[in-house]
Design an enzyme around this catalytic site. Structure first.
Site, PDB file in Angstrom:
ATOM      1  N   HIS A  52     -15.220  30.070   7.618  1.00  0.00           N
ATOM      2  CA  HIS A  52     -13.771  30.283   7.232  1.00  0.00           C
ATOM      3  C   HIS A  52     -13.415  31.729   6.829  1.00  0.00           C
ATOM      4  O   HIS A  52     -13.171  32.074   5.891  1.00  0.00           O
ATOM      5  CB  HIS A  52     -13.976  29.555   5.364  1.00  0.00           C
ATOM      6  CG  HIS A  52     -14.849  28.385   5.023  1.00  0.00           C
ATOM      7  ND1 HIS A  52     -13.705  27.828   5.578  1.00  0.00           N
ATOM      8  CD2 HIS A  52     -15.829  27.338   5.231  1.00  0.00           C
ATOM      9  CE1 HIS A  52     -14.012  25.955   5.043  1.00  0.00           C
ATOM     10  NE2 HIS A  52     -15.287  26.103   4.564  1.00  0.00           N
ATOM     11  N   ARG A  77     -22.687  32.991  10.901  1.00  0.00           N
ATOM     12  CA  ARG A  77     -22.658  31.461  11.016  1.00  0.00           C
ATOM     13  C   ARG A  77     -21.029  31.160  11.408  1.00  0.00           C
ATOM     14  O   ARG A  77     -20.261  31.409  11.383  1.00  0.00           O
ATOM     15  CB  ARG A  77     -21.869  30.538   9.110  1.00  0.00           C
ATOM     16  CG  ARG A  77     -22.063  29.382   8.975  1.00  0.00           C
ATOM     17  CD  ARG A  77     -21.467  28.677   8.200  1.00  0.00           C
ATOM     18  NE  ARG A  77     -20.685  29.935   7.338  1.00  0.00           N
ATOM     19  CZ  ARG A  77     -19.992  28.704   5.479  1.00  0.00           C
ATOM     20  NH1 ARG A  77     -20.693  28.238   4.870  1.00  0.00           N
ATOM     21  NH2 ARG A  77     -18.322  29.093   5.006  1.00  0.00           N
ATOM     22  N   ASP A  91     -25.668  34.852  22.677  1.00  0.00           N
ATOM     23  CA  ASP A  91     -26.408  36.421  22.802  1.00  0.00           C
ATOM     24  C   ASP A  91     -25.623  37.544  23.410  1.00  0.00           C
ATOM     25  O   ASP A  91     -25.726  38.389  23.460  1.00  0.00           O
ATOM     26  CB  ASP A  91     -25.237  35.621  24.633  1.00  0.00           C
ATOM     27  CG  ASP A  91     -26.406  34.796  25.951  1.00  0.00           C
ATOM     28  OD1 ASP A  91     -27.214  34.499  25.422  1.00  0.00           O
ATOM     29  OD2 ASP A  91     -25.170  33.435  26.556  1.00  0.00           O
ATOM     30  N   GLU A 156     -23.983  19.836   3.738  1.00  0.00           N
ATOM     31  CA  GLU A 156     -22.672  20.036   2.808  1.00  0.00           C
ATOM     32  C   GLU A 156     -22.524  18.275   2.136  1.00  0.00           C
ATOM     33  O   GLU A 156     -20.838  18.585   1.922  1.00  0.00           O
ATOM     34  CB  GLU A 156     -21.849  20.880   3.444  1.00  0.00           C
ATOM     35  CG  GLU A 156     -22.430  22.416   3.611  1.00  0.00           C
ATOM     36  CD  GLU A 156     -21.466  23.264   4.510  1.00  0.00           C
ATOM     37  OE1 GLU A 156     -20.923  23.632   3.858  1.00  0.00           O
ATOM     38  OE2 GLU A 156     -21.793  22.951   5.967  1.00  0.00           O
ATOM     39  N   ASP A 182     -18.371  21.619  -0.292  1.00  0.00           N
ATOM     40  CA  ASP A 182     -18.497  21.005   0.509  1.00  0.00           C
ATOM     41  C   ASP A 182     -18.969  19.388  -0.454  1.00  0.00           C
ATOM     42  O   ASP A 182     -18.230  18.722  -0.359  1.00  0.00           O
ATOM     43  CB  ASP A 182     -18.880  21.119   1.787  1.00  0.00           C
ATOM     44  CG  ASP A 182     -17.278  21.899   2.511  1.00  0.00           C
ATOM     45  OD1 ASP A 182     -16.036  21.259   2.345  1.00  0.00           O
ATOM     46  OD2 ASP A 182     -18.192  22.938   2.828  1.00  0.00           O
TER      47      ASP A 182
END
Length: 270
Positions: A52, A77, A91, A156, A182
């Protein structure tokens, strides 16, 4: 002769070793300066959010660099649990991933596969080219990469709450993290994270994770909610976000010196 390096301990290891809940903050501004300020606050962990927030691979890498001098554990996240995106974040050196919107044990198992190399997973092999292994300066990285990564999945939705114990039981899932925003929306309580039914669903998720032997965290920017969930056994709690703190504290400072009903105030045009 090249320097041989050891990577920091994972968030999962820190959870296991801690005798108290770990307290975290979000870094959403997309700025390495802000991330460094947050990391130096004394919190236990910082979430670098790319779901977000205006973050991408390059900005997350810059924030990992900025935070590397501080003891706070960085969690990253991604926007989704897409295996290609997970590969890229791993990576570039993200060790602790928080994957949003995991609704089932089957979905959790696929995310686990995305963070593991074959034969138990599908992660592409590029350690010689990547910061994850410090360009092959971490001894034996390929054989023990799993030890350097921790995976937390987000609960969520109402469907995820019903599946929470099965999700927690998936081998390779190190922790659950409940997102009340959520979750509230999925339950018909949009914007009401402290609604009694939402609170009960969070408490059920904490209990389900603990029953499966996995730590459970929760997002709780309201102090009373954070205290309630800690009392219920939450192992880690996010208690604020950089952008929200900046917004509220600047408003409070201005309110102290400019009355809200001042006709000359820019706020009068709201």
């Amino acid at each position: 002769m090249p320097i041989r390096l050891e990577l920091p301990e994972t968030f999962a290891a820190r959870l296991s070793a801690s005798e108290r809940p770990l307290i975290g903050l979000w870094a959403c501004a997309g700025s390495p300066i802000t991330a460094e300020i947050v990391a130096g606050s004394g919190c236990d962990w910082v979430l670098l959010d790319a779901e977000h927030s205006p973050n991408g691979l390059e900005s997350v890498l810059a924030q990992l660099h900025a935070m590397s001098a501080y003891p706070a554990a960085p969690l990253v996240r991604p926007a989704t649990g897409d295996p290609v995106l997970i590969k890229q974040y791993l990576d570039l050196g993200a060790q602790n991933l928080l994957i949003p919107m995991v609704d089932s044990a089957e979905q959790a198992a696929e995310v686990v596969r995305a963070v593991r190399y074959p034969l138990t997973g599908m992660r592409g092999v590029g350690s010689a080219l990547a910061r994850s292994a410090r360009w092959n300066r971490v001894e034996g990285y390929l054989g023990r990469a799993g030890e350097t990564i921790s995976l937390t999945v987000q609960i969520e939705s109402a469907a995820a709450v019903a599946e929470a114990e099965r999700i927690a039981a998936v081998d390779g899932v190190d922790a659950l993290f409940v997102g009340p925003s959520d979750l509230a929306a999925s339950m018909g309580h949009l914007g009401q994270q402290s609604h009694p039914e939402v609170v009960e669903a969070v408490l059920r998720s904490i209990a389900a994770g603990r029953a499966a032997g996995k730590p459970v965290g929760v997002n709780a920017f309201v102090p009373a909610d954070a205290e309630r969930y800690i009392e219920a056994g939450a192992a880690f709690v996010a208690v604020g976000a950089d952008v929200a703190i900046l917004a509220r504290q600047t408003e409070a400072l201005v309110d102290r010196f400019i009355p809200a009903d001042d006709p000359a105030s820019p706020r009068s045009s709201y």
